[in-house]
Design a protein around this motif. Structure first.
Motif, PDB file in Angstrom:
ATOM      1  N   GLY A 182       0.830  -1.206   0.000  1.00 53.62           N
ATOM      2  CA  GLY A 182       0.000   0.000   0.000  1.00 53.62           C
ATOM      3  C   GLY A 182       0.860   1.250   0.000  1.00 53.62           C
ATOM      4  N   TRP A 207      -0.363   9.362   9.305  1.00 56.98           N
ATOM      5  CA  TRP A 207       0.796   8.516   8.984  1.00 56.98           C
ATOM      6  C   TRP A 207       1.883   9.435   8.401  1.00 56.98           C
ATOM      7  CZ3 TRP A 207       1.592   5.245   4.099  1.00 56.98           C
ATOM      8  CH2 TRP A 207       2.458   4.173   4.346  1.00 56.98           C
ATOM      9  N   TYR A 210       3.036  10.236   4.381  1.00 56.83           N
ATOM     10  CA  TYR A 210       2.422  11.095   3.358  1.00 56.83           C
ATOM     11  C   TYR A 210       3.315  12.294   3.052  1.00 56.83           C
ATOM     12  CZ  TYR A 210      -1.753   8.407   4.596  1.00 56.83           C
ATOM     13  OH  TYR A 210      -2.630   7.392   4.854  1.00 56.83           O
ATOM     14  N   ASN A 253      -7.025   9.518   5.097  1.00 56.34           N
ATOM     15  CA  ASN A 253      -6.759   8.151   5.553  1.00 56.34           C
ATOM     16  C   ASN A 253      -7.977   7.719   6.353  1.00 56.34           C
ATOM     17  OD1 ASN A 253      -4.554   6.631   8.008  1.00 56.34           O
ATOM     18  ND2 ASN A 253      -5.519   5.712   6.232  1.00 56.34           N
ATOM     19  N   ASP A 285      -6.569   6.859   1.314  1.00 51.49           N
ATOM     20  CA  ASP A 285      -5.811   5.673   1.696  1.00 51.49           C
ATOM     21  C   ASP A 285      -6.716   4.835   2.604  1.00 51.49           C
ATOM     22  OD1 ASP A 285      -4.005   3.810   2.540  1.00 51.49           O
ATOM     23  OD2 ASP A 285      -2.657   5.206   3.552  1.00 51.49           O
ATOM     24  N   VAL A 287      -6.301   1.533   3.615  1.00 49.14           N
ATOM     25  CA  VAL A 287      -5.671   0.245   3.949  1.00 49.14           C
ATOM     26  C   VAL A 287      -6.302  -0.420   5.176  1.00 49.14           C
ATOM     27  CG1 VAL A 287      -3.422   0.825   2.928  1.00 49.14           C
ATOM     28  CG2 VAL A 287      -3.764   1.119   5.354  1.00 49.14           C
ATOM     29  N   SER A 312      -4.389  -2.377   0.525  1.00 52.53           N
ATOM     30  CA  SER A 312      -3.256  -3.272   0.719  1.00 52.53           C
ATOM     31  C   SER A 312      -3.721  -4.637   1.212  1.00 52.53           C
ATOM     32  CB  SER A 312      -2.345  -2.640   1.771  1.00 52.53           C
ATOM     33  OG  SER A 312      -1.363  -3.545   2.172  1.00 52.53           O
ATOM     34  N   SER A 314      -1.628  -6.105   3.279  1.00 52.35           N
ATOM     35  CA  SER A 314      -0.821  -6.201   4.503  1.00 52.35           C
ATOM     36  C   SER A 314      -1.664  -6.354   5.752  1.00 52.35           C
ATOM     37  CB  SER A 314       0.042  -4.950   4.664  1.00 52.35           C
ATOM     38  OG  SER A 314       1.033  -4.896   3.697  1.00 52.35           O
ATOM     39  N   LYS A 315      -2.613  -5.427   5.916  1.00 56.56           N
ATOM     40  CA  LYS A 315      -3.350  -5.358   7.179  1.00 56.56           C
ATOM     41  C   LYS A 315      -4.494  -6.355   7.193  1.00 56.56           C
ATOM     42  CE  LYS A 315      -0.751  -1.721   7.634  1.00 56.56           C
ATOM     43  NZ  LYS A 315       0.355  -1.562   8.540  1.00 56.56           N
ATOM     44  N   ARG A 323       4.579  -7.737   0.492  1.00 55.52           N
ATOM     45  CA  ARG A 323       4.602  -6.478  -0.258  1.00 55.52           C
ATOM     46  C   ARG A 323       3.648  -6.504  -1.443  1.00 55.52           C
ATOM     47  NH1 ARG A 323       4.440  -3.970   2.672  1.00 55.52           N
ATOM     48  NH2 ARG A 323       5.044  -2.074   1.582  1.00 55.52           N
TER      49      ARG A 323
HETATM   50  N1  PLP Z   1      -1.247   3.489   4.832  1.00 56.86           N
HETATM   51  C1  PLP Z   1      -1.226   3.543   6.163  1.00 56.86           C
HETATM   52  C2  PLP Z   1      -2.068   4.569   6.851  1.00 56.86           C
HETATM   53  C3  PLP Z   1      -0.444   2.683   6.916  1.00 56.86           C
HETATM   54  O1  PLP Z   1      -0.454   2.752   8.248  1.00 56.86           O
HETATM   55  C4  PLP Z   1       0.356   1.728   6.229  1.00 56.86           C
HETATM   56  C5  PLP Z   1       1.244   0.829   6.988  1.00 56.86           C
HETATM   57  O2  PLP Z   1       1.456   0.934   8.154  1.00 56.86           O
HETATM   58  C6  PLP Z   1       0.282   1.686   4.828  1.00 56.86           C
HETATM   59  C7  PLP Z   1      -0.514   2.591   4.165  1.00 56.86           C
HETATM   60  C8  PLP Z   1       1.086   0.751   3.978  1.00 56.86           C
HETATM   61  O3  PLP Z   1       1.109  -0.548   4.309  1.00 56.86           O
HETATM   62  P1  PLP Z   1       1.785  -1.605   3.312  1.00 56.86           P
HETATM   63  O4  PLP Z   1       2.793  -0.874   2.504  1.00 56.86           O
HETATM   64  O5  PLP Z   1       2.380  -2.649   4.169  1.00 56.86           O
HETATM   65  O6  PLP Z   1       0.683  -2.113   2.447  1.00 56.86           O
END
Ligand code: PLP
Length: 464
Positions: A182, A207, A210, A253, A285, A287, A312, A314-315, A323
């Motif tokens: 993400g 975050w 940005y 976000n 964003d 995620v 993403s 990821s979460k 990735r």
């Molecule tokens: N956006 C936010 C607000 C996040 O907290 C994170 C990761 O901590 C990401 C994007 C990106 O996560 P990733 O690159 O692991 O998908």
């Protein structure tokens, strides 16, 4: 002829000298203003003043017959330099996150047992059947060589289908691009949206990445301060002022890291409509959209102009190290982002994309959402015993309490907590001008959360 050219070149050098002297004079004035602001505890940036500066410059341009876009860029450069001189930049704040992360990793490598509530890294991974699909993908011909830089078509179709089912929208697979995480989706989205010296507006706390991405695009970030007292709601008047001052991009976000706030539909629609009026692009964003504990509206449902939505694996699926993420956007913006992907990363490995596809098709996400919600609620109950104030998260996987003790400094506190109590949390200062706050990630078991909050309480008690 040559003599005349030399003469004119000499004149240009004289003009350059005068321009540079004037710039020096302007910066000296900015420095004086900065000193006065500091002594009166005034904020360094004021969008209404900046709007006056831009409006004035544009009216001078009209009189002189000078290109307005050129003037806007020059004035933005001068204002950015003035802000720098007055000492505002918070760029580099992600280093506060990495500092704690690395300290905790080092202590663990020496055998210390640390309660990890710092990184936004879920403690679950893919199920065995999903992992097995990924393993066999490595042996599949064509999945370890270059694949399309847009991403595999079956994954993009599945993502579009999922979004359409979840949000009742009509996203086409050609509006989806697969990215290495993400974070890269956010970076490429920002790079595609800003020209040098353009401004991006970001509600804080946020975050820190940005602003750092905006800097890599040679742009400038204007923060909109939100407060715990207002339940982290975004003041639309402040957004309007920032748009009037010439912003080109708004970064949202939703749900928010670190506050856990979900924007109300009304707030989101109002902001979207303001952005459409001023032709400001919105990057949302999302995620943490899989962890929404109340009604959540995606930008995909409410946009009426160009938009970028990042997400993403990821979460949602605990795939941080794989990735893989994605971006959805209108067709014009998606072409720009595609170009960036083509020339920078080429593609996300095919076998990783197959693992993501298998995860997407599994039913794991709802179980995880229940688990994270349960942890947030549990942590909030435990936190109620401490001298802190917080907003009960509506989504994401963080709690962002304000610690109510005198002279509290989140950076010092986070380091002390790690060294003395073996608990890792993130300092509020990483997310903007919030030195009285800390961020707890509920990315560990209930027992660890209990223990971490108990030890945090001990340190707060001994520090007050
Ligand atoms: N956006 C936010 C607000 C996040 O907290 C994170 C990761 O901590 C990401 C994007 C990106 O996560 P990733 O690159 O692991 O998908």
């Amino acid at each position: 002829m040559n003599q005349e050219i030399d003469h004119l070149r000499g004149k240009i050098r004289e003009v350059d000298e005068r321009v540079l002297k004037l710039i020096k004079h302007r910066l000296d004035l900015a420095q004086k203003i900065g000193n006065l602001k500091k002594s009166h505890h005034l904020p360094i940036t004021d969008t209404s003043v900046e709007k006056q500066v831009i409006d004035h410059a544009l009216s001078v341009c009209k009189t002189l017959g000078l290109d307005e876009r050129l003037a806007e860029r020059l004035i933005n450069l001068l204002m950015a330099e003035s802000v720098k001189i007055q000492g505002k930049s918070i760029a580099g704040r992600s280093s506060y996150l990495y500092e704690i992360f690395e300290m905790a990793e080092e202590l663990e490598s020496k055998g210390a047992k640390i309660v990890r509530m710092d990184a936004g890294e879920p403690d679950f991974t893919l199920s065995d059947p999903v992992k097995n699909i990924a393993k066999s993908a490595i042996d599949t011909k064509g999945l370890t060589s270059y694949v399309s830089s847009r991403g595999l078509s079956d994954l993009r179709e599945a993502i579009a289908d999922n979004l359409n089912a979840d949000f009742g929208v009509d996203i086409q697979p050609n509006q989806v691009l697969i990215t290495p995480g993400g974070k890269y989706a956010v970076f490429a989205g920002i790079l595609a949206s800003l020209s040098p010296l353009d401004r991006a507006v970001v509600p804080a706390p946020c975050w820190p990445v940005y602003e750092e991405c905006v800097m890599l695009a040679n742009g400038r970030t204007d923060y909109i301060h939100t407060t715990l007292e207002d339940e982290w709601a975004i003041d639309t008047q402040k957004i309007k002022d920032a748009f009037d001052a010439g912003a080109k991009l708004l970064i949202l976000n939703n749900p928010c890291n670190p506050t856990g706030k979900i924007m109300s539909e009304e707030n989101l629609r109002e902001i979207v409509s303001l952005a459409a009026q001023k032709n400001v692009l919105i990057l949302s964003d999302e995620v943490y959209s899989a962890y929404a504990f109340k009604n959540f509206k995606s930008i995909l449902q409410v946009h009426d102009n160009k938009f970028i939505c990042t997400n993403s694996f990821s979460k949602k699926f605990g795939m941080t190290g794989w990735r893989i993420g994605y971006v959805v956007a209108d067709s014009e913006t998606i072409s720009k982002i595609h170009k960036i992907l083509q020339v920078s990363v080429t593609c996300v490995p095919g076998f990783i994309q197959k693992a993501a596809l298998a995860a997407l098709k599994s039913a794991e996400k709802n179980i995880l959402k229940k688990e994270i919600k349960n942890r947030v609620e549990h942590a909030c109950k435990e936190l109620n015993r401490l001298p802190i104030s917080y907003f009960k998260p509506e989504g994401a996987m963080y709690i962002f309490p304000e610690v109510k003790i005198k002279n509290f400094n989140s950076h010092d506190f986070a380091k002390k907590l790690l060294i003395k109590e073996r608990v890792a949390v993130s300092p509020g200062v990483a997310f903007g001008n919030y030195p009285g706050y800390i961020r707890l990630a509920v990315t560990t078991s209930l027992a660890n959360i209990d223990e971490g909050i108990k030890r945090m309480g001990n340190l707060i008690k001994s520090s007050s």
